[in-house]
Design a protein around this motif. Sequence first.
Motif, PDB file in Angstrom:
ATOM      1  N   GLU A  30     121.954  -5.243  28.431  1.00  0.00           N
ATOM      2  CA  GLU A  30     122.091  -5.394  29.925  1.00  0.00           C
ATOM      3  C   GLU A  30     121.350  -4.725  30.976  1.00  0.00           C
ATOM      4  O   GLU A  30     120.874  -3.539  30.585  1.00  0.00           O
ATOM      5  N   PRO A  31     120.951  -5.492  31.854  1.00  0.00           N
ATOM      6  CA  PRO A  31     120.064  -4.863  32.982  1.00  0.00           C
ATOM      7  C   PRO A  31     120.660  -3.525  33.609  1.00  0.00           C
ATOM      8  O   PRO A  31     119.796  -2.856  33.870  1.00  0.00           O
ATOM      9  N   GLU A  32     122.117  -3.441  33.538  1.00  0.00           N
ATOM     10  CA  GLU A  32     122.628  -2.447  34.381  1.00  0.00           C
ATOM     11  C   GLU A  32     122.529  -1.255  33.461  1.00  0.00           C
ATOM     12  O   GLU A  32     122.168   0.031  33.895  1.00  0.00           O
ATOM     13  N   LEU A  33     122.495  -1.500  32.140  1.00  0.00           N
ATOM     14  CA  LEU A  33     122.302  -0.170  31.152  1.00  0.00           C
ATOM     15  C   LEU A  33     120.666   0.082  31.163  1.00  0.00           C
ATOM     16  O   LEU A  33     120.609   1.272  30.742  1.00  0.00           O
ATOM     17  N   ASP A  34     119.729  -0.759  31.082  1.00  0.00           N
ATOM     18  CA  ASP A  34     118.448  -0.779  31.417  1.00  0.00           C
ATOM     19  C   ASP A  34     118.175   0.295  32.529  1.00  0.00           C
ATOM     20  O   ASP A  34     117.436   1.136  32.382  1.00  0.00           O
ATOM     21  N   PRO A  47     109.058   9.341  28.332  1.00  0.00           N
ATOM     22  CA  PRO A  47     108.899   7.934  28.532  1.00  0.00           C
ATOM     23  C   PRO A  47     109.959   6.764  28.040  1.00  0.00           C
ATOM     24  O   PRO A  47     109.837   6.023  28.304  1.00  0.00           O
ATOM     25  N   TYR A  48     110.665   7.588  27.237  1.00  0.00           N
ATOM     26  CA  TYR A  48     111.894   6.818  26.449  1.00  0.00           C
ATOM     27  C   TYR A  48     113.307   7.159  26.913  1.00  0.00           C
ATOM     28  O   TYR A  48     113.637   8.440  26.896  1.00  0.00           O
ATOM     29  N   ALA A  49     114.161   6.230  26.955  1.00  0.00           N
ATOM     30  CA  ALA A  49     115.665   6.558  27.063  1.00  0.00           C
ATOM     31  C   ALA A  49     116.349   5.293  26.622  1.00  0.00           C
ATOM     32  O   ALA A  49     115.885   4.053  26.808  1.00  0.00           O
ATOM     33  N   MET A  50     117.635   5.513  25.859  1.00  0.00           N
ATOM     34  CA  MET A  50     118.476   4.563  25.444  1.00  0.00           C
ATOM     35  C   MET A  50     119.712   4.524  25.540  1.00  0.00           C
ATOM     36  O   MET A  50     120.241   5.748  25.532  1.00  0.00           O
ATOM     37  N   VAL A  51     120.474   3.554  25.586  1.00  0.00           N
ATOM     38  CA  VAL A  51     121.937   3.576  25.368  1.00  0.00           C
ATOM     39  C   VAL A  51     121.906   2.665  24.016  1.00  0.00           C
ATOM     40  O   VAL A  51     121.802   1.452  24.098  1.00  0.00           O
ATOM     41  N   ASN A  52     122.573   3.335  23.181  1.00  0.00           N
ATOM     42  CA  ASN A  52     122.418   2.872  21.673  1.00  0.00           C
ATOM     43  C   ASN A  52     123.966   2.497  21.322  1.00  0.00           C
ATOM     44  O   ASN A  52     124.763   3.505  21.196  1.00  0.00           O
ATOM     45  N   LEU A  63     117.601   0.109  27.431  1.00  0.00           N
ATOM     46  CA  LEU A  63     116.366   0.836  27.045  1.00  0.00           C
ATOM     47  C   LEU A  63     115.570   1.071  27.965  1.00  0.00           C
ATOM     48  O   LEU A  63     115.153   0.143  29.104  1.00  0.00           O
ATOM     49  N   HIS A  64     114.587   1.950  28.076  1.00  0.00           N
ATOM     50  CA  HIS A  64     113.524   2.326  28.904  1.00  0.00           C
ATOM     51  C   HIS A  64     112.509   2.769  27.884  1.00  0.00           C
ATOM     52  O   HIS A  64     112.583   3.574  27.387  1.00  0.00           O
ATOM     53  N   THR A  65     111.212   2.207  28.130  1.00  0.00           N
ATOM     54  CA  THR A  65     110.021   2.674  27.497  1.00  0.00           C
ATOM     55  C   THR A  65     108.927   2.355  28.343  1.00  0.00           C
ATOM     56  O   THR A  65     108.890   2.038  29.445  1.00  0.00           O
TER      57      THR A  65
END
Length: 175
Positions: A30-34, A47-52, A63-65
């Motif tokens: 989902e864009p909101e979770l991104d 540089p990285y974060a996730m809703v897993n 996801l952010h990369t």
Amino acid sequence: MTVPTDPARPELLQAERDAILHALGLIGPEPELDTFAKQLAQEAGVPYAMVNIFGDQQQFFGLHTPGDDSELPTVGRSMPLHHGFCPEVVERKKALVLPDVFSSPRFAGNTVVDLIGIRTYAGAPLLHGDTVLGTVCFVGPAERELSTGRDSLALIKQRRNDIMHFLYQRAGIQP
């Protein structure tokens, strides 16, 4: 919305998790979770974060990369269940902060250390009651001082709370 669970039958736990995810409207990325993941990465300076979310594999619904112009490895939207440190968070049902994964032999040999060069990790479980839906986490390629652990723990717990509040509010569910 709850299904009786039996630790000897993990499919019941997954059925309960799936029912809760459905009630929260979580069916895929989902864009909101991104956006949540991007904000977390910025706040953590990584540089990285996730809703897993956990199913038959780990799926990054947020996801952010690093950008395409980065020399850092890219990360897709899924990963095997045994990769990374989030499976430990799910099992423990508690946050985990590793300012330097190499300081712990137990975590230094994890597959993601070599795949994307992880040196720091912080993750917290996304909990609905006693059911772990997944995790929110951030990872980075540079180790941090041990003294940063408390700040990382506070940040990851706050972002976890923010995500769960967002999901409950959006679904009209009382936690």
